[in-house]
Design a protein around this motif. Structure first.
Motif, PDB file in Angstrom:
ATOM      1  N   GLN A 130      -0.786  -8.031  20.025  1.00  0.00           N
ATOM      2  CA  GLN A 130      -0.212  -7.069  19.083  1.00  0.00           C
ATOM      3  C   GLN A 130       1.195  -6.635  19.518  1.00  0.00           C
ATOM      4  OE1 GLN A 130      -3.167  -3.980  18.701  1.00  0.00           O
ATOM      5  NE2 GLN A 130      -4.687  -5.406  17.939  1.00  0.00           N
ATOM      6  N   VAL A 131       2.027  -7.628  19.805  1.00  0.00           N
ATOM      7  CA  VAL A 131       3.380  -7.361  20.269  1.00  0.00           C
ATOM      8  C   VAL A 131       4.223  -6.649  19.208  1.00  0.00           C
ATOM      9  CG1 VAL A 131       5.544  -8.378  21.098  1.00  0.00           C
ATOM     10  CG2 VAL A 131       3.352  -9.223  21.967  1.00  0.00           C
ATOM     11  N   PRO A 132       4.247  -7.136  17.973  1.00  0.00           N
ATOM     12  CA  PRO A 132       5.151  -6.511  16.996  1.00  0.00           C
ATOM     13  C   PRO A 132       4.747  -5.089  16.647  1.00  0.00           C
ATOM     14  CG  PRO A 132       4.417  -8.657  16.209  1.00  0.00           C
ATOM     15  CD  PRO A 132       3.587  -8.317  17.404  1.00  0.00           C
ATOM     16  N   GLN A 133       5.724  -4.242  16.558  1.00  0.00           N
ATOM     17  CA  GLN A 133       5.528  -2.898  16.020  1.00  0.00           C
ATOM     18  C   GLN A 133       6.300  -2.863  14.714  1.00  0.00           C
ATOM     19  OE1 GLN A 133       3.439  -0.318  17.423  1.00  0.00           O
ATOM     20  NE2 GLN A 133       2.779  -2.228  18.342  1.00  0.00           N
ATOM     21  N   CYS A 134       7.595  -2.547  14.757  1.00  0.00           N
ATOM     22  CA  CYS A 134       8.375  -2.591  13.510  1.00  0.00           C
ATOM     23  C   CYS A 134       8.662  -4.040  13.133  1.00  0.00           C
ATOM     24  CB  CYS A 134       9.662  -1.787  13.630  1.00  0.00           C
ATOM     25  SG  CYS A 134      11.017  -2.612  14.504  1.00  0.00           S
ATOM     26  N   GLY A 135       8.748  -4.931  14.128  1.00  0.00           N
ATOM     27  CA  GLY A 135       8.909  -6.349  13.887  1.00  0.00           C
ATOM     28  C   GLY A 135      10.335  -6.857  13.807  1.00  0.00           C
ATOM     29  N   TYR A 136      11.309  -5.981  13.762  1.00  0.00           N
ATOM     30  CA  TYR A 136      12.671  -6.432  13.525  1.00  0.00           C
ATOM     31  C   TYR A 136      13.190  -7.378  14.607  1.00  0.00           C
ATOM     32  CZ  TYR A 136      17.208  -6.523  11.384  1.00  0.00           C
ATOM     33  OH  TYR A 136      18.334  -6.945  10.752  1.00  0.00           O
ATOM     34  N   CYS A 137      12.898  -7.103  15.847  1.00  0.00           N
ATOM     35  CA  CYS A 137      13.422  -7.913  16.951  1.00  0.00           C
ATOM     36  C   CYS A 137      12.575  -9.145  17.243  1.00  0.00           C
ATOM     37  CB  CYS A 137      13.510  -7.061  18.216  1.00  0.00           C
ATOM     38  SG  CYS A 137      11.891  -6.554  18.856  1.00  0.00           S
ATOM     39  N   GLN A 138      11.457  -9.278  16.562  1.00  0.00           N
ATOM     40  CA  GLN A 138      10.472 -10.275  16.959  1.00  0.00           C
ATOM     41  C   GLN A 138      10.940 -11.722  16.897  1.00  0.00           C
ATOM     42  OE1 GLN A 138       7.587  -9.326  18.583  1.00  0.00           O
ATOM     43  NE2 GLN A 138       8.843  -7.500  18.472  1.00  0.00           N
ATOM     44  N   SER A 139      11.705 -12.109  15.891  1.00  0.00           N
ATOM     45  CA  SER A 139      12.129 -13.515  15.854  1.00  0.00           C
ATOM     46  C   SER A 139      13.013 -13.827  17.062  1.00  0.00           C
ATOM     47  CB  SER A 139      12.824 -13.857  14.539  1.00  0.00           C
ATOM     48  OG  SER A 139      13.968 -13.070  14.336  1.00  0.00           O
ATOM     49  N   GLY A 140      13.902 -12.922  17.419  1.00  0.00           N
ATOM     50  CA  GLY A 140      14.738 -13.133  18.599  1.00  0.00           C
ATOM     51  C   GLY A 140      13.924 -13.152  19.882  1.00  0.00           C
ATOM     52  N   MET A 141      12.935 -12.259  19.969  1.00  0.00           N
ATOM     53  CA  MET A 141      12.059 -12.222  21.143  1.00  0.00           C
ATOM     54  C   MET A 141      11.282 -13.536  21.264  1.00  0.00           C
ATOM     55  SD  MET A 141      11.659  -9.335  22.997  1.00  0.00           S
ATOM     56  CE  MET A 141      11.793  -7.569  22.908  1.00  0.00           C
ATOM     57  N   LEU A 142      10.723 -14.001  20.150  1.00  0.00           N
ATOM     58  CA  LEU A 142       9.969 -15.256  20.175  1.00  0.00           C
ATOM     59  C   LEU A 142      10.842 -16.426  20.610  1.00  0.00           C
ATOM     60  CD1 LEU A 142       7.811 -14.834  16.975  1.00  0.00           C
ATOM     61  CD2 LEU A 142       6.914 -15.254  19.284  1.00  0.00           C
ATOM     62  N   MET A 143      12.076 -16.459  20.144  1.00  0.00           N
ATOM     63  CA  MET A 143      12.957 -17.564  20.506  1.00  0.00           C
ATOM     64  C   MET A 143      13.323 -17.515  21.984  1.00  0.00           C
ATOM     65  SD  MET A 143      12.805 -19.151  17.775  1.00  0.00           S
ATOM     66  CE  MET A 143      13.856 -20.534  18.154  1.00  0.00           C
ATOM     67  N   ALA A 144      13.612 -16.318  22.506  1.00  0.00           N
ATOM     68  CA  ALA A 144      13.926 -16.186  23.931  1.00  0.00           C
ATOM     69  C   ALA A 144      12.716 -16.567  24.784  1.00  0.00           C
ATOM     70  CB  ALA A 144      14.387 -14.763  24.240  1.00  0.00           C
ATOM     71  N   ALA A 145      11.524 -16.134  24.363  1.00  0.00           N
ATOM     72  CA  ALA A 145      10.305 -16.462  25.113  1.00  0.00           C
ATOM     73  C   ALA A 145       9.997 -17.950  25.028  1.00  0.00           C
ATOM     74  CB  ALA A 145       9.135 -15.629  24.585  1.00  0.00           C
ATOM     75  N   THR A 146      10.235 -18.574  23.877  1.00  0.00           N
ATOM     76  CA  THR A 146      10.025 -20.019  23.729  1.00  0.00           C
ATOM     77  C   THR A 146      10.939 -20.785  24.679  1.00  0.00           C
ATOM     78  OG1 THR A 146       9.301 -19.815  21.427  1.00  0.00           O
ATOM     79  CG2 THR A 146      10.170 -21.959  22.115  1.00  0.00           C
ATOM     80  N   ALA A 147      12.208 -20.411  24.707  1.00  0.00           N
ATOM     81  CA  ALA A 147      13.154 -21.081  25.616  1.00  0.00           C
ATOM     82  C   ALA A 147      12.710 -20.912  27.067  1.00  0.00           C
ATOM     83  CB  ALA A 147      14.567 -20.535  25.406  1.00  0.00           C
ATOM     84  N   LEU A 148      12.245 -19.727  27.420  1.00  0.00           N
ATOM     85  CA  LEU A 148      11.761 -19.484  28.781  1.00  0.00           C
ATOM     86  C   LEU A 148      10.592 -20.413  29.110  1.00  0.00           C
ATOM     87  CD1 LEU A 148      11.297 -17.912  31.452  1.00  0.00           C
ATOM     88  CD2 LEU A 148       9.938 -16.283  30.094  1.00  0.00           C
ATOM     89  N   LEU A 149       9.589 -20.452  28.245  1.00  0.00           N
ATOM     90  CA  LEU A 149       8.396 -21.254  28.524  1.00  0.00           C
ATOM     91  C   LEU A 149       8.690 -22.751  28.536  1.00  0.00           C
ATOM     92  CD1 LEU A 149       5.751 -19.229  26.516  1.00  0.00           C
ATOM     93  CD2 LEU A 149       5.913 -19.446  29.018  1.00  0.00           C
ATOM     94  N   GLU A 150       9.667 -23.183  27.775  1.00  0.00           N
ATOM     95  CA  GLU A 150      10.035 -24.597  27.795  1.00  0.00           C
ATOM     96  C   GLU A 150      10.702 -24.981  29.107  1.00  0.00           C
ATOM     97  OE1 GLU A 150      12.251 -25.125  24.150  1.00  0.00           O
ATOM     98  OE2 GLU A 150      10.410 -25.279  22.963  1.00  0.00           O
ATOM     99  N   LYS A 151      11.427 -24.056  29.721  1.00  0.00           N
ATOM    100  CA  LYS A 151      12.087 -24.330  31.012  1.00  0.00           C
ATOM    101  C   LYS A 151      11.186 -23.996  32.189  1.00  0.00           C
ATOM    102  CE  LYS A 151      16.824 -23.727  29.555  1.00  0.00           C
ATOM    103  NZ  LYS A 151      18.013 -22.906  29.576  1.00  0.00           N
ATOM    104  N   THR A 152      10.374 -22.940  32.027  1.00  0.00           N
ATOM    105  CA  THR A 152       9.540 -22.437  33.114  1.00  0.00           C
ATOM    106  C   THR A 152       8.134 -22.216  32.570  1.00  0.00           C
ATOM    107  OG1 THR A 152      11.512 -21.300  33.957  1.00  0.00           O
ATOM    108  CG2 THR A 152       9.406 -20.672  34.938  1.00  0.00           C
ATOM    109  N   PRO A 153       7.288 -23.248  32.592  1.00  0.00           N
ATOM    110  CA  PRO A 153       5.970 -23.156  31.962  1.00  0.00           C
ATOM    111  C   PRO A 153       5.044 -22.096  32.569  1.00  0.00           C
ATOM    112  CG  PRO A 153       6.539 -25.451  32.399  1.00  0.00           C
ATOM    113  CD  PRO A 153       7.575 -24.599  33.065  1.00  0.00           C
ATOM    114  N   GLN A 154       5.261 -21.716  33.817  1.00  0.00           N
ATOM    115  CA  GLN A 154       4.438 -20.700  34.481  1.00  0.00           C
ATOM    116  C   GLN A 154       5.374 -19.621  35.046  1.00  0.00           C
ATOM    117  OE1 GLN A 154       0.645 -21.336  35.633  1.00  0.00           O
ATOM    118  NE2 GLN A 154       0.975 -21.984  33.526  1.00  0.00           N
ATOM    119  N   PRO A 155       5.969 -18.794  34.183  1.00  0.00           N
ATOM    120  CA  PRO A 155       6.986 -17.846  34.645  1.00  0.00           C
ATOM    121  C   PRO A 155       6.413 -16.673  35.442  1.00  0.00           C
ATOM    122  CG  PRO A 155       6.493 -17.436  32.348  1.00  0.00           C
ATOM    123  CD  PRO A 155       5.728 -18.676  32.744  1.00  0.00           C
TER     124      PRO A 155
END
Length: 177
Positions: free
Chosen positions: A92-117
């Motif tokens: 249940q990460v989203p609250q208002c949801g406005y920042c979520q697409s940016g958060m998801l993209m940053a987290a996706t990039a992280l997991l693609e480079k560092t699978p076990q951060p």
């Protein structure tokens, strides 16, 4: 005319080379999942992935990404949610949801480079600002998606059903950007 590769598709865009990528995505390509936040690359709301790196699209001229692969939140999953998106829902990460697409993209990039951060890896990668303060939920969802925790919602709610599809996500009302 700019030739851009967006979500795996080459697109010709009639925009000035110095137009920020954010506005090319939203106004020229109608990809409105990438949001405008601050306009000075500070908040991360407009984060997209360019050649594997999280980039703040409000501060990047469209011409700078010609010949590179740009991925937006619309490009995360073609028919079903990614593990990260499923974890986002479970925790249940989203609250208002406005920042979520940016958060998801940053987290996706992280997991693609560092699978076990580690927590430090997450802190370094997730510099996006969330007015609702869901940072601990973001951390739990990232670790869940990486298979580092038991996938149970932080609230104690049952995990999201298997086989979630994009039709189960919230969408922008017709005509809204």
């Amino acid at each position: 005319m700019l030739k851009l590769n967006i979500n795996g598709t080459d697109r010709n865009v009639d925009a000035a080379p110095d137009t920020p990528l954010l506005w090319v995505l939203r106004d020229h390509l109608d990809l409105t999942g990438t949001k405008y936040g601050c306009g000075v690359a500070a908040c991360g709301t407009c984060t997209v992935i360019v050649d594997g790196a999280a980039v703040r699209s409000c501060a990047v001229p469209a011409a700078a990404v010609a010949g590179k692969k740009v991925r937006t939140v619309e490009g995360l999953a073609a028919t079903s949610l990614t593990r990260l998106q499923q974890a986002w829902i479970r925790h249940q990460v989203p609250q208002c949801g406005y920042c979520q697409s940016g958060m998801l993209m940053a987290a996706t990039a992280l997991l693609e480079k560092t699978p076990q951060p580690s927590d430090d890896d997450i802190d370094r990668a997730m510099t996006n600002i969330c007015r609702c303060g869901t940072y601990q939920r973001v951390r739990r969802a990232i670790k869940d998606a990486a298979g580092m925790t038991t996938p149970v919602a932080a609230s104690g709610a049952a995990p999201a059903p298997a086989g979630l599809t994009l039709s189960t996500t919230l969408s922008t009302p017709a005509g809204a950007k």
